[in-house]
Design a protein around this motif. Structure first.
Motif, PDB file in Angstrom:
ATOM      1  N   PHE A 104     -14.910  56.799 -13.387  1.00 12.91           N
ATOM      2  CA  PHE A 104     -14.310  57.558 -12.457  1.00 12.91           C
ATOM      3  C   PHE A 104     -12.759  57.319 -12.596  1.00 12.91           C
ATOM      4  N   VAL A 105     -11.868  58.260 -12.755  1.00 14.15           N
ATOM      5  CA  VAL A 105     -10.362  58.109 -12.757  1.00 14.15           C
ATOM      6  C   VAL A 105      -9.763  58.085 -11.557  1.00 14.15           C
ATOM      7  N   VAL A 106      -9.159  57.059 -11.156  1.00 17.45           N
ATOM      8  CA  VAL A 106      -8.724  56.866  -9.700  1.00 17.45           C
ATOM      9  C   VAL A 106      -7.377  56.984  -9.842  1.00 17.45           C
ATOM     10  N   ALA A 107      -6.773  57.796  -9.182  1.00 19.04           N
ATOM     11  CA  ALA A 107      -5.190  58.182  -8.888  1.00 19.04           C
ATOM     12  C   ALA A 107      -4.535  56.888  -8.436  1.00 19.04           C
ATOM     13  N   GLN A 108      -5.240  56.449  -7.344  1.00 20.60           N
ATOM     14  CA  GLN A 108      -4.660  55.259  -6.683  1.00 20.60           C
ATOM     15  C   GLN A 108      -5.557  54.457  -5.851  1.00 20.60           C
ATOM     16  N   GLY A 109      -5.823  53.224  -5.587  1.00 19.66           N
ATOM     17  CA  GLY A 109      -6.660  52.621  -4.895  1.00 19.66           C
ATOM     18  C   GLY A 109      -5.929  52.206  -3.695  1.00 19.66           C
ATOM     19  N   PHE A 110      -6.703  51.843  -2.491  1.00 22.93           N
ATOM     20  CA  PHE A 110      -6.259  51.388  -1.333  1.00 22.93           C
ATOM     21  C   PHE A 110      -7.371  50.343  -0.850  1.00 22.93           C
ATOM     22  N   ASP A 111      -6.741  49.533   0.269  1.00 18.44           N
ATOM     23  CA  ASP A 111      -7.794  48.533   0.824  1.00 18.44           C
ATOM     24  C   ASP A 111      -8.102  48.890   2.175  1.00 18.44           C
ATOM     25  N   ASN A 112      -7.605  50.084   2.603  1.00 14.51           N
ATOM     26  CA  ASN A 112      -8.016  50.910   3.966  1.00 14.51           C
ATOM     27  C   ASN A 112      -8.245  52.323   3.719  1.00 14.51           C
ATOM     28  N   SER A 113      -9.278  52.640   4.501  1.00 16.08           N
ATOM     29  CA  SER A 113      -9.810  54.208   4.296  1.00 16.08           C
ATOM     30  C   SER A 113      -8.527  55.108   5.012  1.00 16.08           C
ATOM     31  N   ASP A 134      -9.075  47.925 -18.384  1.00 15.38           N
ATOM     32  CA  ASP A 134      -8.111  47.018 -18.350  1.00 15.38           C
ATOM     33  C   ASP A 134      -8.611  45.762 -17.415  1.00 15.38           C
ATOM     34  N   SER A 135      -8.966  44.626 -17.988  1.00 18.31           N
ATOM     35  CA  SER A 135      -9.104  43.728 -16.892  1.00 18.31           C
ATOM     36  C   SER A 135      -8.006  43.241 -16.136  1.00 18.31           C
ATOM     37  N   THR A 136      -6.966  43.775 -16.380  1.00 23.30           N
ATOM     38  CA  THR A 136      -5.582  43.345 -15.506  1.00 23.30           C
ATOM     39  C   THR A 136      -5.660  44.245 -14.210  1.00 23.30           C
ATOM     40  N   ASP A 137      -6.454  45.233 -14.379  1.00 26.47           N
ATOM     41  CA  ASP A 137      -6.351  46.442 -13.240  1.00 26.47           C
ATOM     42  C   ASP A 137      -7.212  45.539 -11.927  1.00 26.47           C
ATOM     43  N   VAL A 138      -6.856  45.946 -10.957  1.00 28.19           N
ATOM     44  CA  VAL A 138      -7.535  45.387  -9.936  1.00 28.19           C
ATOM     45  C   VAL A 138      -8.149  46.640  -8.887  1.00 28.19           C
ATOM     46  N   ALA A 139      -9.456  46.740  -8.853  1.00 27.11           N
ATOM     47  CA  ALA A 139     -10.064  47.710  -8.080  1.00 27.11           C
ATOM     48  C   ALA A 139      -9.904  47.493  -6.710  1.00 27.11           C
ATOM     49  N   HIS A 140      -9.470  48.446  -5.702  1.00 28.54           N
ATOM     50  CA  HIS A 140      -9.457  48.356  -4.290  1.00 28.54           C
ATOM     51  C   HIS A 140     -10.866  48.952  -3.659  1.00 28.54           C
ATOM     52  N   ASP A 141     -10.978  48.578  -2.430  1.00 33.56           N
ATOM     53  CA  ASP A 141     -12.249  49.058  -1.638  1.00 33.56           C
ATOM     54  C   ASP A 141     -12.330  50.484  -1.789  1.00 33.56           C
ATOM     55  N   TYR A 142     -11.049  51.251  -1.659  1.00 34.01           N
ATOM     56  CA  TYR A 142     -11.187  52.928  -1.462  1.00 34.01           C
ATOM     57  C   TYR A 142     -10.529  53.419  -2.590  1.00 34.01           C
ATOM     58  N   ASN A 143     -10.989  54.220  -3.200  1.00 27.55           N
ATOM     59  CA  ASN A 143     -10.181  54.620  -4.432  1.00 27.55           C
ATOM     60  C   ASN A 143     -10.439  56.539  -4.343  1.00 27.55           C
ATOM     61  N   VAL A 144      -9.237  56.807  -4.726  1.00 27.58           N
ATOM     62  CA  VAL A 144      -8.998  58.350  -4.774  1.00 27.58           C
ATOM     63  C   VAL A 144      -9.417  58.880  -6.256  1.00 27.58           C
ATOM     64  N   VAL A 145     -10.690  59.318  -6.187  1.00 30.86           N
ATOM     65  CA  VAL A 145     -11.077  59.731  -7.592  1.00 30.86           C
ATOM     66  C   VAL A 145     -10.568  61.396  -7.977  1.00 30.86           C
ATOM     67  N   VAL A 146     -10.044  61.577  -9.228  1.00 33.28           N
ATOM     68  CA  VAL A 146      -9.365  62.857  -9.266  1.00 33.28           C
ATOM     69  C   VAL A 146     -10.294  63.511 -10.500  1.00 33.28           C
ATOM     70  N   ALA A 147     -10.987  62.396 -11.357  1.00 31.73           N
ATOM     71  CA  ALA A 147     -11.686  63.120 -12.571  1.00 31.73           C
ATOM     72  C   ALA A 147     -12.973  62.018 -12.748  1.00 31.73           C
ATOM     73  N   ILE A 206      -6.106  68.694 -11.603  1.00 31.12           N
ATOM     74  CA  ILE A 206      -7.239  67.689 -10.973  1.00 31.12           C
ATOM     75  C   ILE A 206      -8.348  68.141 -11.287  1.00 31.12           C
ATOM     76  N   LEU A 207      -9.305  67.247 -12.339  1.00 28.97           N
ATOM     77  CA  LEU A 207     -10.356  67.729 -12.769  1.00 28.97           C
ATOM     78  C   LEU A 207     -11.881  67.657 -12.102  1.00 28.97           C
ATOM     79  N   GLU A 208     -11.665  67.267 -10.542  1.00 28.68           N
ATOM     80  CA  GLU A 208     -12.829  67.364  -9.735  1.00 28.68           C
ATOM     81  C   GLU A 208     -12.650  68.493  -8.931  1.00 28.68           C
ATOM     82  N   PRO A 209     -13.732  69.133  -8.661  1.00 29.08           N
ATOM     83  CA  PRO A 209     -13.520  70.445  -7.828  1.00 29.08           C
ATOM     84  C   PRO A 209     -13.210  69.948  -6.524  1.00 29.08           C
TER      85      PRO A 209
END
Length: 165
Positions: free
Chosen positions: A127-136, A78-91, A154-157
């Motif tokens: 990469f499926v991101v559960a939630q993105g953040f602007d700081n680590s 979706d082009s409406t989604d905004v990607a943040h700098d730090y992303n928690v990947v779950v799959a 969660i599909l990532e080990p």
């Protein structure tokens, strides 16, 4: 004579039925051959070291050891989604439809409206991101409490943080 031919036909049918069948042993041998091809040129010890390096913790953020990878990725669906700098990947997926389906389930079943899908990396994965953040720090806190926030398997080990380049 007919009796002999009948007995011979029954024996042949029995032989055909028992000779050609798959077994767990056959599947196991095929699996082991496939794994050997996957590890071509790499011994068991080297392969174990490679896997350990791939899943090791790389950063310490606010006292937490986290696995963080730097990946050149962009929003995939979706082009409406905004990607943040730090992303928690779950799959991670190789097919877009699987990634989209998992993202939709995160949004509907777990209430994570901020989840989205990134595409990129050397392996060109989704990469499926559960939630993105602007700081680590916030990403590390989410990663620490991930089992409370994500209701799906969660599909990532080891879930990790994707630092967007």
């Amino acid at each position: 004579m007919k009796k002999t031919l009948y007995i011979l036909a029954v024996l042949m049918a029995g032989l055909f039925l028992t000779a050609c069948h798959s077994s767990e042993k056959n599947y196991r041998e095929a699996y082991e051959k496939a794994m050997e091809r996957r590890q071509t040129g790499v011994g068991a010890e080297e392969y174990a070291k490679i896997e350990a390096e791939r899943q090791r913790y790389t950063h310490v953020i606010n006292g937490d050891s986290v696995r963080m990878l730097y990946v050149n990725a962009n929003v995939a669906i979706d082009s409406t989604d905004v990607a943040h700098d730090y992303n928690v990947v779950v799959a991670t997926f190789t097919q877009k439809i699987n990634a989209k389906s998992y993202r939709d389930r995160l949004r509907e079943e777990c209430g994570l409206k901020g989840s989205y899908v990134l595409f990129g990396g050397k392996d060109r994965q989704y990469f499926v991101v559960a939630q993105g953040f602007d700081n680590s720090g916030d990403a590390a806190a989410m990663l620490r409490n991930l089992d409370k926030k994500v209701c799906l398997k969660i599909l990532e080990p080891l879930p990790w943080i994707l630092k967007k380049l």
